[in-house]
Design an enzyme around this catalytic site. Structure first.
Site, PDB file in Angstrom:
ATOM      1  N   SER A  11       0.835  -1.201   0.000  1.00  0.00           N
ATOM      2  CA  SER A  11       0.000   0.000   0.000  1.00  0.00           C
ATOM      3  C   SER A  11       0.878   1.264   0.000  1.00  0.00           C
ATOM      4  O   SER A  11       1.687   1.450  -0.891  1.00  0.00           O
ATOM      5  CB  SER A  11      -0.959  -0.050   1.190  1.00  0.00           C
ATOM      6  OG  SER A  11      -1.992   0.886   1.037  1.00  0.00           O
ATOM      7  N   ASP A  34      -5.981  -3.585  -2.068  1.00  0.00           N
ATOM      8  CA  ASP A  34      -4.908  -3.139  -1.193  1.00  0.00           C
ATOM      9  C   ASP A  34      -4.106  -4.306  -0.596  1.00  0.00           C
ATOM     10  O   ASP A  34      -4.667  -5.246  -0.027  1.00  0.00           O
ATOM     11  CB  ASP A  34      -5.508  -2.301  -0.064  1.00  0.00           C
ATOM     12  CG  ASP A  34      -4.469  -1.503   0.687  1.00  0.00           C
ATOM     13  OD1 ASP A  34      -3.656  -2.118   1.387  1.00  0.00           O
ATOM     14  OD2 ASP A  34      -4.468  -0.263   0.557  1.00  0.00           O
TER      15      ASP A  34
END
Length: 549
Positions: free
Chosen positions: A278, A395
């Site tokens: 991320s 993510d």
């Protein structure tokens, strides 16, 4: 352990290692070349020289080569592998400091017994034994014996599909004979050769665990800085000194990664490989590209402008899969990276994302870097999932918020982890401090007015949809990150208590916290990175060479 230096009549230096029950185990490293078109000599000699410099212990390179034209099979009868290996009277010392033994492959191939004899005799004399040899398509018994007896096996191949298939076949054969053995492909690229299309093939064959050597050439004068950097990285892996940096997810709190990077650079601490999830992948990609700590902070501080945060917002109507497309973030990253691929980066990078269909961890190491980071940063429920190569990703913090395991799987022996996800204890401290501030304000007659319209319509406001989603995801990530941190050698946890994920307007605050924790644990980091094997004391040897052999 003591090293006894032996000097022959012509002044040639040789080493003999005295036995020591406390000595570290020898490293037998196979260097198999799948193609005769590769610059075997340039690669193996550069690797031996770099390993000698990194480890500061005796290193020998054994080169098994086809019989050269003009020589007879009866020459050098003491340097054979048929039945038993006989040590030469002298080892040739190459200028860079390592020792070299050249063995020609005769008409009768080496026997497994000869290979075993070679390894056993050289192991007594040298800490690292590198054995370079050609790997025929048939993978003869003696080659398999080398693979199964080696601590590490590297197979060097060009960017061709048939060589990838050959590696896969050998890998299965070695596994069937000796179980779990570390066999790693090393893709060799010639100057101006990118090999990007080949990366996807290697990822399916080796699971992204391949190494890369760029700008390979037969001419020593044509070897570039990138070539030597890649060779040095391989030598550090063999010597157990490979350093990796794992950067966690954490949205705006990930700006703290920049502060850590700045302290590492200022103290000359070299990181070989970066893995990020991320926001960690966003910062890590820029650093791997070559943007130094000062440049990273300059990019981050652009977010301090009044409307900068809103430039990252690209709404979706209707919000069926998410409220934001995420392309605005990708475009911002591409302002610096452009169409850069993983092979173009200065440092190896691994980007972690979650496969939405299978919920598996996916580690990107090929293709366009910005596309991989986009996938790694697509927060589910907020951002639209990212489609790449027929798969859908979200993510990376969902499956691996602190990718220490990714680095371990790559052979990294020294891992520094930066975890910016605040723990429940720190969050509670922050809430108590906020409550205390409110109480003091009320006592002084100061009341903060809230805008009810903003609270109702702004999805980013505290207590609304986006915050609830992010806090829920963060709750799941805390435990996973804590478990991952147990695998790291050094864990840096900046003193971040505020769990607001959208605080992109104050990057300087997080950068300072990153610097503080890195400075506080700097001695620990230096000890990890600079520690070497036990020192080797040299002393003259009173015995003649023949008595030792």
């Amino acid at each position: 352990m003591k090293v006894r230096r032996l000097t022959g009549e012509n002044g040639t230096s040789r080493f003999w290692l005295a036995e020591d029950k406390n000595r570290l185990p020898n490293q037998i490293v196979s260097l198999g070349f799948l193609s005769s078109s590769l610059p075997e000599r340039s690669i193996s000699e550069a690797l031996a020289a770099s390993l000698c410099k990194e480890s500061e212990v005796p290193v020998v390179l054994v080169r098994l080569e086809p019989l050269r034209a003009g020589r007879t099979v009866n020459e050098d009868p003491r340097c054979t592998l048929n039945g038993e290996f006989h040590m030469p009277h002298e080892f040739e010392r190459v200028g860079e400091g390592f020792y070299q033994v050249n063995l020609e492959l005769r008409e009768e191939p080496p026997t497994p017994a000869g290979v075993a004899s070679l390894i056993e005799r050289l192991s007594v004399r040298f800490r690292h034994v590198l054995i370079q040899f050609p790997v025929d398509a048939g993978a003869a018994d003696w080659a398999m014996e080398l693979f199964t007896r080696s601590n590490l096996s590297y197979l060097f191949l060009g960017a061709r599909t048939e060589e990838a298939d050959h590696f896969a076949q050998l890998f299965r054969m070695v596994r069937s004979r000796s179980g779990e053995r570390q066999m790693k492909p090393v893709v060799c690229l010639r100057p101006r050769e990118n090999g990007e299309g080949f990366d996807a093939t290697m990822q399916s064959v080796a699971g992204g665990n391949q190494a890369l050597i760029r700008d390979c050439s037969d001419e020593p004068t044509a070897l570039t800085g990138r070539f030597h950097a890649d060779i040095r990285r391989l030598a550090r892996e063999i010597s157990g000194r490979l350093v990796g940096l794992a950067l966690s997810s954490g949205a705006a709190k990930g700006f703290a990664h920049i502060g850590v990077i700045q302290v590492l650079e200022e103290n000359g601490i070299e990181v070989d490989i970066v893995a990020g999830s991320s926001m960690g992948s966003y910062v890590g990609s820029l650093w791997a590209f070559g943007i130094e700590g000062g440049g990273l902070e300059k990019l981050a501080r652009e977010m301090e402008a009044r409307w900068a945060v809103w430039t990252l917002v690209d709404p979706v109507f209707p919000p069926r899969q998410g409220f934001l497309r995420g392309y605005a973030v990708k475009r911002r990253l591409m302002r610096t990276l452009g169409e850069t691929t993983f092979n173009d980066l200065q440092k190896p990078l691994r980007v972690v994302a979650a496969n939405l269909e299978t919920l598996e961890r996916t580690v990107f190491c090929s293709g366009q870097v910005a596309a991989a980071v986009h996938a790694s940063s697509a927060v589910p429920g907020i951002c639209v999932p990212v489609a790449l190569n027929g798969e859908t990703y979200v993510d990376g913090g969902i499956v691996d918020p602190l990718p220490v395991g990714v680095l371990r799987e790559m052979g990294v022996s020294r891992v520094i982890a930066v975890d910016v996800i605040p723990t429940p204890d720190k969050i509670r401290e922050a809430l108590q401090m906020q409550q205390a501030v409110k109480v003091r304000a009320r006592r002084r007659g100061i009341f903060r007015r809230t805008n009810p319209v903003n609270q109702q319509l702004n999805y980013f406001a505290r207590g609304n949809l986006f915050e609830i989603l992010m806090r829920s995801l963060q709750g799941a990530q805390i435990r996973v990150a804590e478990a991952s941190s147990l695998e790291a050698d050094v864990v840096l946890r900046p003193e971040i208590r505020d769990d607001r994920w959208l605080d992109y307007r104050t990057p300087g605050k997080f950068i300072s916290l990153g610097r503080e924790v890195a400075q506080r644990q700097l001695d620990e980091i230096k000890t990890l990175v600079t520690s070497r094997e036990p020192s080797y004391e040299a002393e003259p040897d009173p015995d003649p060479l023949e008595a030792i052999i």
